[in-house]
Design a protein around this motif. Structure first.
Motif, PDB file in Angstrom:
ATOM      1  N   LYS A   4       0.835  -1.203   0.000  1.00 44.67           N
ATOM      2  CA  LYS A   4       0.000   0.000   0.000  1.00 44.67           C
ATOM      3  C   LYS A   4       0.873   1.258   0.000  1.00 44.67           C
ATOM      4  O   LYS A   4       0.600   2.209  -0.728  1.00 44.67           O
ATOM      5  CB  LYS A   4      -0.920  -0.008   1.226  1.00 44.67           C
ATOM      6  N   ILE A   5       1.926   1.259   0.793  1.00 47.14           N
ATOM      7  CA  ILE A   5       2.839   2.404   0.819  1.00 47.14           C
ATOM      8  C   ILE A   5       3.490   2.583  -0.547  1.00 47.14           C
ATOM      9  O   ILE A   5       3.569   3.693  -1.066  1.00 47.14           O
ATOM     10  CB  ILE A   5       3.904   2.222   1.919  1.00 47.14           C
ATOM     11  N   LEU A   6       3.945   1.495  -1.145  1.00 50.90           N
ATOM     12  CA  LEU A   6       4.578   1.563  -2.456  1.00 50.90           C
ATOM     13  C   LEU A   6       3.604   2.092  -3.510  1.00 50.90           C
ATOM     14  O   LEU A   6       3.968   2.908  -4.354  1.00 50.90           O
ATOM     15  CB  LEU A   6       5.111   0.189  -2.866  1.00 50.90           C
ATOM     16  N   ARG A   7       2.351   1.664  -3.433  1.00 47.92           N
ATOM     17  CA  ARG A   7       1.339   2.092  -4.405  1.00 47.92           C
ATOM     18  C   ARG A   7       1.051   3.597  -4.271  1.00 47.92           C
ATOM     19  O   ARG A   7       0.936   4.306  -5.258  1.00 47.92           O
ATOM     20  CB  ARG A   7       0.059   1.279  -4.214  1.00 47.92           C
ATOM     21  N   HIS A   8       0.974   4.094  -3.045  1.00 50.86           N
ATOM     22  CA  HIS A   8       0.607   5.497  -2.833  1.00 50.86           C
ATOM     23  C   HIS A   8       1.800   6.453  -2.862  1.00 50.86           C
ATOM     24  O   HIS A   8       1.637   7.629  -3.167  1.00 50.86           O
ATOM     25  CB  HIS A   8      -0.150   5.658  -1.520  1.00 50.86           C
ATOM     26  N   TYR A   9       2.985   5.961  -2.540  1.00 54.83           N
ATOM     27  CA  TYR A   9       4.184   6.809  -2.490  1.00 54.83           C
ATOM     28  C   TYR A   9       5.346   6.130  -3.207  1.00 54.83           C
ATOM     29  O   TYR A   9       6.380   5.827  -2.605  1.00 54.83           O
ATOM     30  CB  TYR A   9       4.579   7.089  -1.039  1.00 54.83           C
ATOM     31  N   PRO A  10       5.227   5.886  -4.488  1.00 53.42           N
ATOM     32  CA  PRO A  10       6.256   5.109  -5.198  1.00 53.42           C
ATOM     33  C   PRO A  10       7.639   5.757  -5.208  1.00 53.42           C
ATOM     34  O   PRO A  10       8.648   5.054  -5.202  1.00 53.42           O
ATOM     35  CB  PRO A  10       5.701   4.966  -6.614  1.00 53.42           C
ATOM     36  N   THR A  11       7.720   7.072  -5.202  1.00 52.64           N
ATOM     37  CA  THR A  11       9.038   7.719  -5.259  1.00 52.64           C
ATOM     38  C   THR A  11       9.668   7.890  -3.882  1.00 52.64           C
ATOM     39  O   THR A  11      10.850   8.213  -3.777  1.00 52.64           O
ATOM     40  CB  THR A  11       8.939   9.105  -5.926  1.00 52.64           C
ATOM     41  N   LEU A  12       8.903   7.672  -2.830  1.00 55.90           N
ATOM     42  CA  LEU A  12       9.406   7.861  -1.469  1.00 55.90           C
ATOM     43  C   LEU A  12       9.600   6.545  -0.714  1.00 55.90           C
ATOM     44  O   LEU A  12      10.098   6.561   0.405  1.00 55.90           O
ATOM     45  CB  LEU A  12       8.443   8.750  -0.667  1.00 55.90           C
ATOM     46  N   SER A  13       9.205   5.438  -1.307  1.00 57.15           N
ATOM     47  CA  SER A  13       9.230   4.161  -0.603  1.00 57.15           C
ATOM     48  C   SER A  13      10.649   3.613  -0.465  1.00 57.15           C
ATOM     49  O   SER A  13      11.446   3.675  -1.395  1.00 57.15           O
ATOM     50  CB  SER A  13       8.378   3.128  -1.343  1.00 57.15           C
ATOM     51  N   VAL A  14      10.932   3.076   0.707  1.00 57.07           N
ATOM     52  CA  VAL A  14      12.204   2.423   0.984  1.00 57.07           C
ATOM     53  C   VAL A  14      11.887   1.048   1.551  1.00 57.07           C
ATOM     54  O   VAL A  14      11.068   0.906   2.458  1.00 57.07           O
ATOM     55  CB  VAL A  14      13.043   3.245   1.989  1.00 57.07           C
ATOM     56  N   LEU A  15      12.551   0.034   1.029  1.00 55.60           N
ATOM     57  CA  LEU A  15      12.371  -1.332   1.513  1.00 55.60           C
ATOM     58  C   LEU A  15      13.517  -1.700   2.441  1.00 55.60           C
ATOM     59  O   LEU A  15      14.671  -1.350   2.179  1.00 55.60           O
ATOM     60  CB  LEU A  15      12.316  -2.305   0.335  1.00 55.60           C
ATOM     61  N   ARG A  16      13.196  -2.407   3.508  1.00 55.50           N
ATOM     62  CA  ARG A  16      14.227  -2.890   4.440  1.00 55.50           C
ATOM     63  C   ARG A  16      14.232  -4.406   4.411  1.00 55.50           C
ATOM     64  O   ARG A  16      13.189  -5.037   4.460  1.00 55.50           O
ATOM     65  CB  ARG A  16      13.927  -2.410   5.849  1.00 55.50           C
ATOM     66  N   ARG A  17      15.406  -4.952   4.348  1.00 55.63           N
ATOM     67  CA  ARG A  17      15.558  -6.403   4.344  1.00 55.63           C
ATOM     68  C   ARG A  17      16.502  -6.773   5.472  1.00 55.63           C
ATOM     69  O   ARG A  17      17.562  -6.192   5.616  1.00 55.63           O
ATOM     70  CB  ARG A  17      16.138  -6.858   3.008  1.00 55.63           C
ATOM     71  N   HIS A  18      16.079  -7.720   6.281  1.00 55.78           N
ATOM     72  CA  HIS A  18      16.917  -8.185   7.379  1.00 55.78           C
ATOM     73  C   HIS A  18      17.619  -9.475   6.959  1.00 55.78           C
ATOM     74  O   HIS A  18      16.961 -10.482   6.706  1.00 55.78           O
ATOM     75  CB  HIS A  18      16.079  -8.428   8.633  1.00 55.78           C
ATOM     76  N   PRO A  19      18.957  -9.438   6.853  1.00 56.24           N
ATOM     77  CA  PRO A  19      19.664 -10.661   6.469  1.00 56.24           C
ATOM     78  C   PRO A  19      19.545 -11.730   7.553  1.00 56.24           C
ATOM     79  O   PRO A  19      19.288 -11.421   8.723  1.00 56.24           O
ATOM     80  CB  PRO A  19      21.116 -10.213   6.303  1.00 56.24           C
ATOM     81  N   ALA A  20      19.731 -12.980   7.147  1.00 56.72           N
ATOM     82  CA  ALA A  20      19.698 -14.089   8.108  1.00 56.72           C
ATOM     83  C   ALA A  20      20.801 -13.894   9.147  1.00 56.72           C
ATOM     84  O   ALA A  20      21.862 -13.350   8.820  1.00 56.72           O
ATOM     85  CB  ALA A  20      19.884 -15.414   7.375  1.00 56.72           C
ATOM     86  N   PRO A  21      20.564 -14.300  10.379  1.00 57.71           N
ATOM     87  CA  PRO A  21      21.586 -14.152  11.417  1.00 57.71           C
ATOM     88  C   PRO A  21      22.882 -14.881  11.050  1.00 57.71           C
ATOM     89  O   PRO A  21      22.857 -15.973  10.486  1.00 57.71           O
ATOM     90  CB  PRO A  21      20.935 -14.782  12.649  1.00 57.71           C
ATOM     91  N   ASN A  22      24.006 -14.276  11.384  1.00 54.37           N
ATOM     92  CA  ASN A  22      25.323 -14.844  11.124  1.00 54.37           C
ATOM     93  C   ASN A  22      25.748 -15.685  12.326  1.00 54.37           C
ATOM     94  O   ASN A  22      25.905 -15.165  13.431  1.00 54.37           O
ATOM     95  CB  ASN A  22      26.317 -13.704  10.882  1.00 54.37           C
ATOM     96  N   ARG A  23      25.943 -16.969  12.109  1.00 53.20           N
ATOM     97  CA  ARG A  23      26.240 -17.893  13.211  1.00 53.20           C
ATOM     98  C   ARG A  23      27.471 -17.482  14.008  1.00 53.20           C
ATOM     99  O   ARG A  23      27.474 -17.546  15.236  1.00 53.20           O
ATOM    100  CB  ARG A  23      26.417 -19.308  12.683  1.00 53.20           C
ATOM    101  N   SER A  24      28.532 -17.065  13.331  1.00 48.80           N
ATOM    102  CA  SER A  24      29.775 -16.749  14.049  1.00 48.80           C
ATOM    103  C   SER A  24      29.583 -15.576  15.022  1.00 48.80           C
ATOM    104  O   SER A  24      30.244 -15.524  16.059  1.00 48.80           O
ATOM    105  CB  SER A  24      30.901 -16.439  13.063  1.00 48.80           C
ATOM    106  N   MET A  25      28.680 -14.677  14.699  1.00 52.80           N
ATOM    107  CA  MET A  25      28.437 -13.543  15.585  1.00 52.80           C
ATOM    108  C   MET A  25      27.628 -13.946  16.823  1.00 52.80           C
ATOM    109  O   MET A  25      27.660 -13.261  17.837  1.00 52.80           O
ATOM    110  CB  MET A  25      27.727 -12.428  14.820  1.00 52.80           C
ATOM    111  N   PHE A  26      26.906 -15.060  16.734  1.00 49.43           N
ATOM    112  CA  PHE A  26      26.048 -15.511  17.834  1.00 49.43           C
ATOM    113  C   PHE A  26      26.670 -16.619  18.681  1.00 49.43           C
ATOM    114  O   PHE A  26      26.116 -16.975  19.711  1.00 49.43           O
ATOM    115  CB  PHE A  26      24.708 -16.027  17.277  1.00 49.43           C
TER     116      PHE A  26
END
Length: 86
Positions: A4-26
């Motif tokens: 819905k945000i992308l449809r109404h504000y296509p030039t202002l939309s930002v997508l966030r992607r969370h990468p899978a957790p890194n085992r060595s860091m945990f």
């Protein structure tokens, strides 16, 4: 919501992607949690969140340790990646 945000504000939309957790860091956090009888699973973000919720239930008598596990797990995570939606 994102669509819905992308449809109404296509030039202002930002997508966030969370990468899978890194085992060595945990690794350190996982080992320390095991000493308290808590299992931290990091196969993906959902399993990490579920295991932290389970830890909270197991540590209901020690809310400080539950909060500490959540804070330390956040520090082990990779930052979210943002990109412009097109």
């Amino acid at each position: 919501v994102a669509k819905k945000i992308l449809r109404h504000y296509p030039t202002l939309s930002v997508l966030r992607r969370h990468p899978a957790p890194n085992r060595s860091m945990f690794d350190g956090l996982i080992q320390k949690a095991k000493t308290r009888g808590v299992s931290i699973r990091i196969d993906d973000s959902k399993k990490l969140a579920d295991s932290l919720d389970d830890a909270g239930k197991a540590l209901k008598d020690d809310p400080y340790l539950d909060q500490l596990l959540r804070i330390l797990s956040t520090r082990c995570m990779s930052p979210a990646q943002s990109s412009a939606a097109e």
